[in-house]
Every structure is written in structure tokens, then in C-alpha cells.
Design an enzyme around this catalytic site. Structure first.
Site, PDB file in Angstrom:
ATOM      1  N   HIS A 222       0.686  -1.023   0.179  1.00  0.00           N
ATOM      2  CA  HIS A 222       0.050   0.099   0.221  1.00  0.00           C
ATOM      3  C   HIS A 222       1.013   1.199  -0.474  1.00  0.00           C
ATOM      4  O   HIS A 222       0.250   2.164  -0.239  1.00  0.00           O
ATOM      5  CB  HIS A 222      -0.864  -0.050   1.649  1.00  0.00           C
ATOM      6  CG  HIS A 222      -2.219   1.108   1.122  1.00  0.00           C
ATOM      7  ND1 HIS A 222      -2.733   1.940   2.200  1.00  0.00           N
ATOM      8  CD2 HIS A 222      -2.892   1.049   0.223  1.00  0.00           C
ATOM      9  CE1 HIS A 222      -3.466   2.476   2.227  1.00  0.00           C
ATOM     10  NE2 HIS A 222      -4.229   2.139   0.997  1.00  0.00           N
ATOM     11  N   LYS A 224       3.725   4.549  -0.734  1.00  0.00           N
ATOM     12  CA  LYS A 224       3.470   5.243  -2.257  1.00  0.00           C
ATOM     13  C   LYS A 224       4.557   6.175  -2.234  1.00  0.00           C
ATOM     14  O   LYS A 224       4.539   6.695  -1.154  1.00  0.00           O
ATOM     15  CB  LYS A 224       1.983   6.153  -2.322  1.00  0.00           C
ATOM     16  CG  LYS A 224       0.566   5.976  -2.102  1.00  0.00           C
ATOM     17  CD  LYS A 224       0.324   5.489  -1.563  1.00  0.00           C
ATOM     18  CE  LYS A 224      -1.801   4.470  -1.024  1.00  0.00           C
ATOM     19  NZ  LYS A 224      -2.185   4.158  -0.283  1.00  0.00           N
ATOM     20  N   ASP A 229      16.577  11.438  -7.752  1.00  0.00           N
ATOM     21  CA  ASP A 229      18.763  11.387  -7.460  1.00  0.00           C
ATOM     22  C   ASP A 229      18.773  11.430  -6.086  1.00  0.00           C
ATOM     23  O   ASP A 229      19.768  11.599  -5.478  1.00  0.00           O
ATOM     24  CB  ASP A 229      19.016  13.026  -7.824  1.00  0.00           C
ATOM     25  CG  ASP A 229      18.224  12.638  -9.388  1.00  0.00           C
ATOM     26  OD1 ASP A 229      18.410  12.201 -10.057  1.00  0.00           O
ATOM     27  OD2 ASP A 229      18.366  13.977  -9.886  1.00  0.00           O
ATOM     28  N   HIS A 400      -9.084  11.131   1.955  1.00  0.00           N
ATOM     29  CA  HIS A 400      -8.276   9.849   2.144  1.00  0.00           C
ATOM     30  C   HIS A 400      -7.097  10.274   3.026  1.00  0.00           C
ATOM     31  O   HIS A 400      -6.906   9.354   2.916  1.00  0.00           O
ATOM     32  CB  HIS A 400      -8.701  10.101   0.216  1.00  0.00           C
ATOM     33  CG  HIS A 400      -7.400   8.533  -0.450  1.00  0.00           C
ATOM     34  ND1 HIS A 400      -5.853   8.203   0.175  1.00  0.00           N
ATOM     35  CD2 HIS A 400      -8.110   7.107   0.309  1.00  0.00           C
ATOM     36  CE1 HIS A 400      -5.722   6.932  -0.351  1.00  0.00           C
ATOM     37  NE2 HIS A 400      -7.470   6.485   0.311  1.00  0.00           N
ATOM     38  N   LYS A 402      -4.081  10.645   5.434  1.00  0.00           N
ATOM     39  CA  LYS A 402      -4.457   9.768   7.237  1.00  0.00           C
ATOM     40  C   LYS A 402      -2.718  10.254   7.737  1.00  0.00           C
ATOM     41  O   LYS A 402      -2.041   9.994   7.630  1.00  0.00           O
ATOM     42  CB  LYS A 402      -3.601   8.269   6.414  1.00  0.00           C
ATOM     43  CG  LYS A 402      -4.055   7.574   5.473  1.00  0.00           C
ATOM     44  CD  LYS A 402      -3.727   7.818   4.066  1.00  0.00           C
ATOM     45  CE  LYS A 402      -4.452   6.693   3.354  1.00  0.00           C
ATOM     46  NZ  LYS A 402      -5.762   6.158   3.038  1.00  0.00           N
ATOM     47  N   ASP A 407      -1.095  17.866  19.916  1.00  0.00           N
ATOM     48  CA  ASP A 407      -1.047  19.297  20.487  1.00  0.00           C
ATOM     49  C   ASP A 407       0.057  20.031  19.822  1.00  0.00           C
ATOM     50  O   ASP A 407       0.891  21.048  20.165  1.00  0.00           O
ATOM     51  CB  ASP A 407       0.010  18.494  21.641  1.00  0.00           C
ATOM     52  CG  ASP A 407      -0.164  17.358  23.043  1.00  0.00           C
ATOM     53  OD1 ASP A 407      -1.489  17.794  23.092  1.00  0.00           O
ATOM     54  OD2 ASP A 407       0.549  17.036  23.411  1.00  0.00           O
TER      55      ASP A 407
END
EC number: 2.7.8.-
Length: 482
Positions: A222, A224, A229, A400, A402, A407
Site C-alpha cells: 500500500h 506510495k 536522485d 483520503h 491519513k 498537541d
């Protein structure tokens, strides 16, 4: 006895054997065991097939023995940090890192997540902005481009990104693309034919060895990641496809969170890509190459750890990081997640935070992209509403992202949802960021999202109709295996 009777008897016996395996051999979480037993009991034939595809616990067996950092790149830095921890000589340069040193210690010791403080970070919350920046960085690449996505679609955006990679490959830049077979199931092999012909390399993560059966179907990559470089990295929630630009009528505007970073933390992302690449590749594996880990000096002062987890992990590191962040909270917790199906430990941590007077705010979508997951999410949200959490429903398309911010000091941004699948079954990656400026940027983003969200109250939750309650109950019962 007829053949059909024999087959039914055989499946009945197999169901009993599977039930024994689920209870005694797999040693899985009790709630997951009960969920699978219900599936096997109520739909015996289909349940047997589903268990073979999704239920068999391959966790930490020979399937995942590819972890070897010693010849990759960050082993030396990791060794020094472990030694500093043992001798209590580890140094912190700002309040956010010092106040959360126990979290940093835990992630170094249990995840080998090296801690760096020389990074610059840009927060990206819009798909068009993300891919515009990515394409610009790709156009400037001189040595290599490493690109890894769970979902890569062969639509207009996918073609545009592919064509940019082809151009760089023709210029002599090393191009490597890794995508997940299930997530990118609509992608045809010929899609990257020209890239391969130009000298690029493309690999598929956990492909089926015996179509249409894939016993590793339940374990998906999952992550990404993009590394350019060895100097610029991307990590977050955006996949590759037109819908992430807000062009899918079903979802509308796609609200996600990604980060673009420069600094030594890129080396940790690079290491993760190479480990995943070497698992998928049989002919083009990588060892340590200096150009993949250039020494280019400080790019900023943001403290960060790149934390990964998956079925190859001994511990559920990202979940443990979440719990530690929540447990350390003194004032506030902000959470944005498309799916909210916490296990008992995370749910308890959030419930205790609410009951301790911590200002807990959670934002979820107003529409499902997976029905069972959506109804299970509402069920768990009800528990926290009762404990005093504030919940918002995002109404401007689909959220979508996450992200967790605690604090106004530390944050986590990455690919892991708050659900059992992300914690135990999927290969995930999150950036744990110890920086007040970045944390406040994410807080500001949360507040901007509030302008297109509505508050979901406990009174409203209690008034939901019976048919929704039934959906929630069934989905929650099955949530350990969703």
C-alpha cells in the site's frame, strides 16, 4: 451416495478442519478468529474459498524473508543511533523532539527507523499540486527515479506520468517503477512497454504465480513512494489516476495529504524502496550504490522518522507509534482518516484520551468507497462520540488523508489507515514528523477542512434508523477481517 452429497460432506469436513486451524494453529487475534468462524459457518463453500484467499496467516514466514539493510545504505547511521541510545548520548535539537524522545526511542529500537533533523518538508493537500510538483522534479532528474504506488491507472494522468518517465529513460536516467498487482489490477503489462524499451525497469509486487489463485492476495503493498536522485522524496496518500485530481464523478474533489521532503530522511525512503524492489525483482536487484545515497548537506531542520510496517514485521510499528502519540497527548489530537476501524488497543487509547480531557477531533468521509468499511467506521465512531470525542463529516468530495497531529507539535503523515488491514496485513509507510511549524501547517489544513465539513453529534448518532444499526453491527462483527 450422490456426487453432490460427497462434495458437500467433503466441504463440511474441510470447514471443520479450517475452524480448528483458525482457533488453534493460526494464533490470531480472538476477534478475527470469531469473524472467520462466522464466515465459515454461514457460507461454508464460499467461506472456504475466501479463507484460502484472504484468511490464511502467512505472517512472517519464508514469504517475507527479504529484510537486509546491511548492503543497502542506512545501516551505518542506524548503528550509531543504537549505540547513542545505549550510552544515553542521543541529542535532540528542539522542543518537539525532546518532548517526544520516548516515541523516537521506541521507533528506532523496534523499527530501526533512523531519526534525522536536517530535512525540509512541504505539505501537499491537492492532487493537481502534487503531480505538478512531481512532474517538475522528474524533469530535473539526473541520475535515477524510483517510483512506487499501490494504484497506478492507465488513464490520462497515468499516461502523462509514464511519458515523463520514458523521456528521462531516453536521456539515460535510471528509471524503476514498482506497483502492486491488486491495486493496479486494471493496468496492462503493455502499458509500460515503451518505458522498458527505453531502458526503464518495471516490477509488480506479489503477482499471482497461479492465476486466478493468489495465496498472497491478502498482503498488498500500500506504499506510495517516489525518490529522485536520492535527494527528493514523496510519501503520502495520493495514488496515480484521474480520480486523484478530482475527476471521478462518484467521489468529486479528492482531499488527500502528501509530503515532499529533502534531507537525510530521503535515504530511509530510498532504503524502503530498494528492499521492496529486491523482493519483486528477479533480474535487476539492487545493492548499495553511492549515487542512491548522496551526501548533500542539511536541507532544513525538521526532525523526522520514516516508519514502515507490514506482515513481515514482528511488531505493528505504525499502530504502536499512533498509540504512543495518543498516550503522550497533553492537549489535543487531530485525526483525518478515510477508514476508522481501530483494534481494541488503539480504541482504548483514544477512549482514555477523551475521558482524560484531551480534545480529540476526528474527520471522516461522508460517503463510502467500501460499504462494509464505511458502516464499521460509523460503529466505532459511536464509541468515541460517547466518550466525548468531536467528529466531523467531510462534505466536499472524498477525504483520503491519513494524518494525526498531537498537541500542535508532532504529526504522522503517510499511507496507513486506522484499520486492522493497514496495521497487520498491508505494507505501509508513514513519516513521523517532530516539528512545530509542520504540525501547525497540518492543524491549519484541518481547520480549513472544517469549513466544508459538518459536525456529527452523539445525539444524531443515537437517532440513526434501525437498518443503519443493523449494517453497522454486521460490519463491525466482520471488521477484523475487512
Amino acid at each position: 451416495m450422490s456426487i453432490s452429497s460427497i462434495l458437500l460432506s467433503l466441504f463440511f469436513i474441510l470447514n471443520i478442519l479450517l475452524a480448528i486451524i483458525v482457533i488453534f494453529k493460526e494464533r490470531r487475534d480472538a476477534s478475527a478468529s470469531w469473524a472467520w468462524l462466522l464466515v465459515l459457518f454461514f457460507i461454508p463453500v464460499l467461506g472456504f474459498i475466501l479463507y484460502l484467499l484472504f484468511g490464511h496467516n502467512l505472517r512472517r514466514k519464508h514469504l517475507f524473508q527479504w529484510e537486509d539493510r546491511k548492503k543497502i545504505g542506512i545501516e551505518r547511521l542506524l548503528k550509531h543511533q543504537l549505540e547513542d541510545l545505549e550510552t544515553k548520548q542521543f541529542q535532540f535539537n528542539n522542543r518537539a523532539t525532546f518532548d517526544n524522545k520516548d516515541l523516537i526511542y521506541m521507533l528506532i529500537m523496534n523499527n530501526h527507523a533512523v531519526f534525522t533533523e536536517d530535512n525540509s518538508v512541504d505539505v501537499i493537500t491537492d492532487g493537481r499540486d502534487k503531480f505538478q510538483r512531481l512532474l517538475s522534479d522528474i524533469s530535473k532528474a539526473k541520475d535515477h527515479i524510483h517510483l512506487q504506488y499501490y494504484i497506478y491507472k492507465g488513464d490520462e494522468l497515468g499516461k502523462k506520468l509514464r511519458d515523463a518517465l520514458i523521456q528521462k529513460a531516453k536521456e539515460g536516467v535510471q528509471v524503476r517503477v514498482l506497483y502492486d498487482e491488486l491495486g493496479s489490477r486494471t493496468l496492462r503489462k503493455k502499458f509500460f512497454k515503451e518505458l522498458r524499451e527505453a531502458g526503464g525497469h518495471v516490477e509488480v509486487f506479489f503477482p499471482s504465480k497461479l492465476r486466478p489463485i493468489n495465496l498472497r492476495l491478502n498482503y498488498r503493498n500500500h506504499r506510495k513512494l517516489v525518490i529522485i536522485d536520492g535527494m527528493t522524496g514523496y510519501v503520502g496518500g495520493f495514488n496515480v489516476g484521474d480520480e486523484y485530481l478530482g475527476l471521478n464523478p462518484k467521489f468529486g474533489y479528492w482531499r488527500d495529504t502528501h509530503i515532499r521532503l529533502q534531507g537525510t530522511a530521503v535515504h530511509a525512503i530510498q532504503t524502503r524502496f530498494i528492499l521492496d524492489w529486491n523482493q519483486a525483482s528477479h533480474h535487476h536487484t539492487l545493492t548499495y550504490i553511492p549515487n542512491h545515497f548522496p551526501d548533500y548537506g542539511p536541507k532544513g531542520n525538521v526532525g523526522m522518522q520514516i516508519v514502515t510496517s507490514g506482515p513481515d514485521s514482528e511488531w505493528e510499528q505504525i499502530k504502536n507509534g499512533y498509540i504512543k502519540m495518543i498516550s503522550n497527548a497533553k492537549r489535543s489530537i487531530l485525526i483525518q482518516t478515510p477508514y476508522f476501524i481501530p483494534d481494541a488497543s488503539l480504541l482504548d487509547a483514544l477512549r482514555i484520551a477523551c475521558l482524560s480531557g484531551i480534545d480529540v477531533n476526528i474527520m471522516i468521509p461522508n460517503k463510502p468507497d467500501h460499504a462494509f468499511v464505511y458502516w464499521a467506521t460509523l460503529s466505532y465512531i459511536g464509541d468515541l462520540l460517547k466518550a466525548g470525542a468531536t467528529v466531523y463529516i467531510y462534505d466536499n468530495g472524498f477525504i483520503h488523508a491519513k494524518t494525526i497531529v498531537v498537541d500542535d507539535e508532532i504529526a504522522s503523515v503517510g499511507t496507513a489507515n486506522i484499520d486492522v488491514r493497514s496495521f497487520r496485513l498491508n505494507f505501509e509507510v508513514n513519516a513521523f514528523i517532530y516539528d512545530i511549524t509542520i504540525a501547525k501547517k497540518l492543524v491549519s489544513t484541518f481547520k480549513e477542512d472544517l469549513l466544508v465539513s459538518r459536525k456529527f453529534t452523539y445525539e444524531e448518532y443515537l437517532q440513526r434508523p434501525l437498518w443503519i444499526r443493523i449494517k453497522e453491527s454486521v460490519s463491525r462483527l466482520l471488521s477484523p477481517i475487512l
